[in-house]
Scaffold this active site. Structure first.
Site, short mmCIF file in Angstrom:
data_model
loop_
_atom_site.label_atom_id
_atom_site.label_comp_id
_atom_site.label_asym_id
_atom_site.label_seq_id
_atom_site.Cartn_x
_atom_site.Cartn_y
_atom_site.Cartn_z
N HIS A 165 -9.06 2.56 -2.08
CA HIS A 165 -7.68 2.37 -1.98
C HIS A 165 -7.42 1.36 -3.00
CE1 HIS A 165 -3.99 1.35 -0.48
NE2 HIS A 165 -4.21 0.27 0.27
N CYS A 222 0.62 2.55 6.27
CA CYS A 222 0.84 1.12 6.60
C CYS A 222 1.01 0.40 5.24
CB CYS A 222 -0.19 0.61 7.71
SG CYS A 222 -1.90 0.75 6.95
N CYS A 243 0.61 -1.20 -0.03
CA CYS A 243 -0.08 0.01 -0.15
C CYS A 243 0.90 1.26 -0.11
CB CYS A 243 -0.98 -0.05 1.28
SG CYS A 243 -1.98 -1.38 1.17
#
EC number: 2.3.1.16
Length: 436
Positions: A392, A422, A99
């Site tokens: 996302h 994160c 990510c």
């Protein structure tokens, strides 16, 4: 104490973020259904350059990322170069840091500029949760390989006879950590339980994120950083994120059942990010080169840091480890920031990190620091909403955050801002941005 990071060229020029653009972010199997990440990547890079009226031949490097990679196009960066009119000799390579992928891409381009290797580069990422690399079982893969070498029909039939119906079943991409088998959602549940994050707190953060994102769109604050996309087969268009709940109520969040621990859990689909399709890119260059070209930067990269921790517990606590390093490298403290934008993978993960920022005990036991990172002022935190609302697309989120933060920083008269995220594998990223 981490050393100061000097993100300037030998001539003292800063790393300028000149432009940033993204596609609308769309929930899985909606507006971008059937559109590969590569196509979205080409789409956003091409549009960004056209909006700037920027000669693509001036781009010297492209660093792009894709988390859910397609075997037929393993180097998305190079394919973007070939599909957007850039010079054939443009350097291009792909990165992946889960990510935090486009933060890594931005850092790599920045390092190339600092070294003097290039003056201008593009960083970004794209991911599709709708076009996935569906695999086959190990038994079927081995059998297919053996079939390609079998010379007689009898040998081929014998090989095929060893397969069961189970062997023929498709294998979707894994959603869990390779080393532990633990999924992101299960980790979010663990963090909620370990750090006392209640269901009510998680739902409240999700509601806040959607409410602020809806207002940001309504007030026209996001429009300039999101392109209108016409995905194939060109029968429809999308110009706005389609995950944002514009008229939700806090009470509606409480109605959903837990998704990962049905009996005792607090993490739901409403307080987690959905699977999302999208792409985002930023244009980086040497400060002096931007002036030569008559381009006004959105802002500058002041510092960055990446962290890695264990994956068995608190795997998504990366922001609490990477942020103090980035702050130290920038020579500032949390209180010096005008804005803080933290990736909201899950409300539970976000709130656990917020809690650890203010924990002296955490700082002493895990960071080797005598004092806490600092209490987060929620008036500075995710002021336009976050990933819970926007969605996302894994590799694209960092570039979205950089562009969105710098534009908001400019509206507020400049200053410093933190972007932090994160990432799977116990990874974390933090980047300090500045605008004038």
């Amino acid at each position: 104490m981490t050393r100061l990071q000097n993100l300037t060229t030998r001539q003292g020029e800063r790393i300028a973020v000149v432009s940033g653009l993204r596609t609308p972010f769309a929930r899985q199997a909606t507006a971008f259904n059937g559109v590969p990440a590569l196509d979205m990547g080409k789409m956003v890079v091409n549009e960004m350059l056209q909006e700037l009226d920027f000669d693509p031949k001036l781009i010297e490097q492209v660093v792009f990322g894709q988390v859910v990679q397609m075997p037929e196009a393993p180097n998305i960066a190079r394919e973007i170069v070939l599909g957007t009119g850039m010079h054939i000799g443009t350097d291009a390579y792909s990165v992946t840091r889960a990510c935090a992928t486009s933060f890594q891409a931005a850092a790599n381009v920045a390092e190339s500029i600092i070294s003097g290797t290039i003056d201008i580069g593009i960083a970004g990422g794209a991911d599709s949760s709708s076009v996935l690399p569906i695999g086959v079982s190990k038994k079927l893969a081995a059998t297919l390989l053996a079939l390609s070498k079998a010379r007689t029909m009898s040998k081929r039939l014998k090989l095929l006879s060893t397969l069961s119906v189970k062997d023929l079943m498709p294998v979707p991409p894994a959603v869990a950590e390779y080393s532990t088998g633990i999924s992101m959602g299960q980790t979010a549940e663990q963090m909620a339980k370990s750090h006392g994050i209640t269901r009510q707190e998680q739902d409240a953060l999700a509601y806040r994120s959607h409410t602020l994102a809806a207002k940001a769109w309504k007030d026209g604050l996001i429009r300039g950083e999101v392109m209108t996309a016409f995905p194939e087969p060109y029968g429809q268009w999308i110009d706005k994120d389609n995950n944002i709940r514009e008229d939700s109520t806090l009470e509606s969040y409480a109605k959903l059942r837990p998704a990962f621990d049905r009996k005792f859990g607090t993490v739901t689909a409403a307080n987690s990010t959905p699977l999302t399709d999208g792409a985002a890119a930023i244009l980086l260059m040497r400060e002096g080169r931007a002036k030569e070209l008559g381009l006004k930067p959105l802002g500058y990269i002041r510092s960055y840091a990446f962290s890695a921790i264990g994956v068995e517990q608190d795997m998504l606590m990366g922001p609490s480890y990477a942020t103090p390093m980035a702050l130290d490298r920038a020579g500032i403290s949390l209180s010096d920031l005008t804005l803080i934008d933290m990736h909201e993978a899950f409300a539970a993960q976000t709130l656990a990190n917020v809690k650890m920022f203010g924990s002296k005990k955490f700082a002493q036991e895990n960071l080797g620091r005598s004092q806490a990172i600092g209490e987060i002022d929620m008036d500075k935190f995710n002021v336009l909403g976050g990933s819970l609302a926007y969605g996302h697309p894994f590799a694209a989120t960092g570039a979205r955050m950089i562009t969105q933060t710098l534009r908001e920083l400019q509206r507020r008269g400049g200053g410093f801002a933190l972007n932090t995220a994160c990432a799977a594998g116990g990874l974390g990223a933090a980047m300090i941005l500045e605008a004038e």
